[in-house]
Design a protein around this motif. Structure first.
Motif, PDB file in Angstrom:
ATOM      1  N   GLN A 127     -23.972   1.158 -14.720  1.00  0.00           N
ATOM      2  CA  GLN A 127     -24.625   1.720 -15.894  1.00  0.00           C
ATOM      3  C   GLN A 127     -23.777   1.669 -17.173  1.00  0.00           C
ATOM      4  N   ASN A 128     -22.489   1.904 -17.036  1.00  0.00           N
ATOM      5  CA  ASN A 128     -21.686   1.994 -18.259  1.00  0.00           C
ATOM      6  C   ASN A 128     -20.459   1.101 -18.261  1.00  0.00           C
ATOM      7  N   LEU A 129     -20.227   0.494 -19.419  1.00  0.00           N
ATOM      8  CA  LEU A 129     -18.990  -0.255 -19.585  1.00  0.00           C
ATOM      9  C   LEU A 129     -17.934   0.711 -20.124  1.00  0.00           C
ATOM     10  N   THR A 130     -16.704   0.579 -19.646  1.00  0.00           N
ATOM     11  CA  THR A 130     -15.639   1.436 -20.171  1.00  0.00           C
ATOM     12  C   THR A 130     -15.329   1.012 -21.610  1.00  0.00           C
ATOM     13  N   GLU A 131     -14.569   1.859 -22.310  1.00  0.00           N
ATOM     14  CA  GLU A 131     -14.246   1.511 -23.698  1.00  0.00           C
ATOM     15  C   GLU A 131     -13.482   0.201 -23.772  1.00  0.00           C
ATOM     16  N   ARG A 132     -12.546   0.037 -22.836  1.00  0.00           N
ATOM     17  CA  ARG A 132     -11.759  -1.190 -22.793  1.00  0.00           C
ATOM     18  C   ARG A 132     -12.667  -2.406 -22.588  1.00  0.00           C
ATOM     19  N   GLU A 133     -13.625  -2.268 -21.659  1.00  0.00           N
ATOM     20  CA  GLU A 133     -14.541  -3.387 -21.394  1.00  0.00           C
ATOM     21  C   GLU A 133     -15.403  -3.699 -22.624  1.00  0.00           C
ATOM     22  N   GLN A 134     -15.823  -2.620 -23.305  1.00  0.00           N
ATOM     23  CA  GLN A 134     -16.621  -2.837 -24.520  1.00  0.00           C
ATOM     24  C   GLN A 134     -15.814  -3.595 -25.571  1.00  0.00           C
ATOM     25  N   GLU A 135     -14.534  -3.208 -25.676  1.00  0.00           N
ATOM     26  CA  GLU A 135     -13.660  -3.851 -26.653  1.00  0.00           C
ATOM     27  C   GLU A 135     -13.518  -5.339 -26.324  1.00  0.00           C
ATOM     28  N   ILE A 136     -13.316  -5.629 -25.038  1.00  0.00           N
ATOM     29  CA  ILE A 136     -13.144  -7.024 -24.621  1.00  0.00           C
ATOM     30  C   ILE A 136     -14.447  -7.808 -24.775  1.00  0.00           C
ATOM     31  N   LEU A 137     -15.556  -7.155 -24.469  1.00  0.00           N
ATOM     32  CA  LEU A 137     -16.856  -7.801 -24.636  1.00  0.00           C
ATOM     33  C   LEU A 137     -17.071  -8.215 -26.099  1.00  0.00           C
ATOM     34  N   LYS A 138     -16.696  -7.305 -27.029  1.00  0.00           N
ATOM     35  CA  LYS A 138     -16.848  -7.616 -28.457  1.00  0.00           C
ATOM     36  C   LYS A 138     -16.068  -8.876 -28.824  1.00  0.00           C
ATOM     37  N   LEU A 197     -15.047 -11.243 -26.792  1.00  0.00           N
ATOM     38  CA  LEU A 197     -15.648 -12.411 -26.130  1.00  0.00           C
ATOM     39  C   LEU A 197     -16.830 -12.916 -26.952  1.00  0.00           C
ATOM     40  N   ALA A 198     -17.639 -11.955 -27.435  1.00  0.00           N
ATOM     41  CA  ALA A 198     -18.828 -12.314 -28.212  1.00  0.00           C
ATOM     42  C   ALA A 198     -18.431 -12.994 -29.524  1.00  0.00           C
ATOM     43  N   LYS A 199     -17.258 -12.605 -30.051  1.00  0.00           N
ATOM     44  CA  LYS A 199     -16.808 -13.242 -31.293  1.00  0.00           C
ATOM     45  C   LYS A 199     -16.282 -14.647 -31.042  1.00  0.00           C
ATOM     46  N   GLY A 200     -16.207 -15.024 -29.779  1.00  0.00           N
ATOM     47  CA  GLY A 200     -15.819 -16.395 -29.450  1.00  0.00           C
ATOM     48  C   GLY A 200     -14.334 -16.573 -29.140  1.00  0.00           C
ATOM     49  N   LEU A 201     -13.610 -15.451 -28.940  1.00  0.00           N
ATOM     50  CA  LEU A 201     -12.185 -15.579 -28.624  1.00  0.00           C
ATOM     51  C   LEU A 201     -11.998 -15.993 -27.158  1.00  0.00           C
ATOM     52  N   SER A 202     -10.929 -16.742 -26.922  1.00  0.00           N
ATOM     53  CA  SER A 202     -10.633 -17.144 -25.540  1.00  0.00           C
ATOM     54  C   SER A 202      -9.909 -15.997 -24.828  1.00  0.00           C
ATOM     55  N   ILE A 203      -9.819 -16.098 -23.507  1.00  0.00           N
ATOM     56  CA  ILE A 203      -9.136 -15.063 -22.717  1.00  0.00           C
ATOM     57  C   ILE A 203      -7.695 -14.886 -23.221  1.00  0.00           C
ATOM     58  N   LYS A 204      -7.050 -16.003 -23.504  1.00  0.00           N
ATOM     59  CA  LYS A 204      -5.649 -15.967 -23.956  1.00  0.00           C
ATOM     60  C   LYS A 204      -5.538 -15.237 -25.306  1.00  0.00           C
ATOM     61  N   GLU A 205      -6.445 -15.567 -26.211  1.00  0.00           N
ATOM     62  CA  GLU A 205      -6.431 -14.929 -27.540  1.00  0.00           C
ATOM     63  C   GLU A 205      -6.695 -13.428 -27.429  1.00  0.00           C
ATOM     64  N   ILE A 206      -7.620 -13.082 -26.543  1.00  0.00           N
ATOM     65  CA  ILE A 206      -7.930 -11.657 -26.362  1.00  0.00           C
ATOM     66  C   ILE A 206      -6.707 -10.934 -25.807  1.00  0.00           C
ATOM     67  N   ALA A 207      -6.062 -11.576 -24.822  1.00  0.00           N
ATOM     68  CA  ALA A 207      -4.882 -10.966 -24.194  1.00  0.00           C
ATOM     69  C   ALA A 207      -3.828 -10.637 -25.247  1.00  0.00           C
ATOM     70  N   GLN A 208      -3.608 -11.569 -26.176  1.00  0.00           N
ATOM     71  CA  GLN A 208      -2.614 -11.337 -27.232  1.00  0.00           C
ATOM     72  C   GLN A 208      -3.023 -10.201 -28.146  1.00  0.00           C
ATOM     73  N   GLY A 221     -24.750 -15.521 -23.002  1.00  0.00           N
ATOM     74  CA  GLY A 221     -25.587 -14.413 -22.539  1.00  0.00           C
ATOM     75  C   GLY A 221     -24.962 -13.072 -22.873  1.00  0.00           C
ATOM     76  N   LEU A 222     -23.645 -12.971 -22.687  1.00  0.00           N
ATOM     77  CA  LEU A 222     -22.954 -11.707 -22.991  1.00  0.00           C
ATOM     78  C   LEU A 222     -23.027 -11.381 -24.480  1.00  0.00           C
ATOM     79  N   THR A 223     -23.041 -12.430 -25.301  1.00  0.00           N
ATOM     80  CA  THR A 223     -23.138 -12.220 -26.747  1.00  0.00           C
ATOM     81  C   THR A 223     -24.483 -11.556 -27.090  1.00  0.00           C
ATOM     82  N   VAL A 224     -25.548 -12.069 -26.504  1.00  0.00           N
ATOM     83  CA  VAL A 224     -26.867 -11.464 -26.756  1.00  0.00           C
ATOM     84  C   VAL A 224     -26.839 -10.000 -26.292  1.00  0.00           C
TER      85      VAL A 224
END
Lengths: 196, 230
Positions: A127-138, A140-151, A178-181
């Motif tokens: 049902q719920n994404l944690t705050e951290r997951e929401q932050e990472i989802l945002k 991802l939606a902006k088009g950052l790669s895993i490596k860029e997000i990690a940094q 799909g995650l972006t939508v």
């Protein structure tokens, strides 16, 4: 939660019947379907088959890929192997749990109950994404790669990847597009932020 | 469910109306209704095993296929079948889903619908790319092999082929999940429902399409390649 159904796939008629009889007595299951081979199961399988699969792994030797694909495409939440003797790891690792034929039936029941309980937890988790997951989802939606997000969030790429997997498990959406939508529909991010 | 040559053709369709797609993709819609499967095949000049293999795939039956029965001209029927089903995706399903999405956008003016349309178009662009790859590379390659002449350069890889399928199926599944679980249609839920139905139908045929390629076409290509290249 509604009572789950179980499918038993075991070539030995005696073993098959014995497991079925014991499970019947417990009254945990809505439905118990038995098959003597993977092929006969596949043959009769319909889209909305049940949730728990108890199967002799020898049935899927050389068909491992087909088996995994089938489980992904059908609502099979748990796969327990019925094991008679030592089997190679790659085969056993496909399953969520293992029932050794010399184990007691109580042990099998315990495993099944654990499976059902963890399934319930999974549903609640969805049902719920944690705050951290929401932050990472945002991000991802902006088009950052895993490596860029990690940094950006000071985590290891491995941790980011595991968050990414959890997000997909909770939302049921696998692709970035799909995650972006999803992120927009949940108001986590505005369309302008994506387009920029 | 097993199919017997003497089963009634109409009953076959009544049990699973999706099999009409098989008949249509085979280009045999003009058939006499009150016949057996065997008669239908004779009428349509279709080898029985070709038809039965196809209806098994469309019925989700995992029956082992005997590749030895498949001769060169049978594979050509398969290629025409796949080619015809491309028209179903491109000329029927895509315009239908697209126009429903536009209708949704005209009624619900949200960023979400805009993005959904973008997502669908990107997804379908990928489908088109795959269909194009089949039409320009795979089918000509197979026709060449069947005419017993070697292809000048080997541009076809069955692994790459398989990878295409997985990506396409994943995106379609996401699209369905978004529509079923996350997008709010309000009073326009009837449009949402129509889109979901069409996506299911599209997914059904695309899935059968991949299965035909993976379980029939690719093994047959490999078999003929072996006899050609040794």
């Amino acid at each position: 939660m509604a009572k789950p159904s179980i499918i038993i796939i075991e070539p030995s008629a005696i073993v098959n019947d014995a497991i079925k009889e014991h499970l019947k007595k417990t009254n945990i299951f809505n439905n118990i379907n038995t098959f003597y081979s993977w092929d006969s199961f596949i043959h009769s399988a319909r889209q909305n088959m049940s949730q728990l699969l108890l199967i002799n792994p020898l049935q899927i030797v050389n068909k491992e890929k087909e088996f995994e694909k089938f489980c992904q495409q059908h609502p099979i939440d748990y796969k327990i192997a019925i094991v008679y003797h030592l089997l190679p790891n790659h085969l056993i690792s496909i399953f969520d749990d293992v029932f050794y034929i010399y184990d007691s039936i109580d042990k099998l029941l315990q495993k099944i109950k654990l499976c059902i309980a963890s399934k319930e937890i999974n549903t609640k988790k969805k049902q719920n994404l944690t705050e951290r997951e929401q932050e990472i989802l945002k991000l991802l939606a902006k088009g950052l790669s895993i490596k860029e997000i990690a940094q950006k969030v000071f985590l290891s790429p491995h941790t980011v990847l595991s968050h990414r997997k959890n997000i997909s498990a909770k939302t049921g959406i696998k692709t970035i597009a799909g995650l972006t939508v999803y992120a927009v529909s949940m108001n986590l991010i505005s369309i302008e932020e994506i387009e920029s | 469910m097993q199919f017997a040559p003497n089963d009634s053709f109409v009953e076959l369709i009544e049990r699973n109306p999706y099999l009409l797609l098989v008949v249509e993709h085979l280009g045999k819609m003009d058939f006499q209704k009150n016949v057996t499967i065997n008669d239908f095949c004779k009428q349509s000049k279709l080898p029985l095993h070709v038809f039965v293999s196809l209806i098994n795939i469309y019925s989700n039956n995992n029956i082992k296929i005997n590749l030895n029965e498949w001769k060169h001209n049978h594979v050509l029927i398969l290629i025409d079948f796949l080619d015809n089903s491309h028209n179903y995706y491109k000329k029927e399903k895509y315009p239908l889903i697209n126009s429903l999405l536009q209708e949704l956008k005209n009624n619900i003016k949200s960023n979400e619908t805009k993005l959904l349309i973008k997502f669908f178009n990107e997804y379908f662009a990928e489908v088109l790319e795959h269909l194009d790859y089949e039409e320009k590379i795979v089918f000509p390659y197979v026709r060449q092999i069947l005419s017993d002449s070697k292809w000048k350069e080997l541009r076809f890889s069955s692994d790459e082929y398989q990878e295409h399928h997985n990506n396409i199926e994943e995106k379609l599944s996401d699209l369905k999940t978004l529509l079923m679980h996350h997008v709010k249609f309000g009073q326009y839920s009837y449009i949402g429902r129509q889109i979901i139905f069409h996506l299911y139908e599209l997914e059904f045929d695309l899935h059968a399409h991949s299965k035909i390629e993976e379980n029939l076409l690719i093994p047959l290509i490999k078999k003929f390649e072996k006899s050609l290249y040794g």
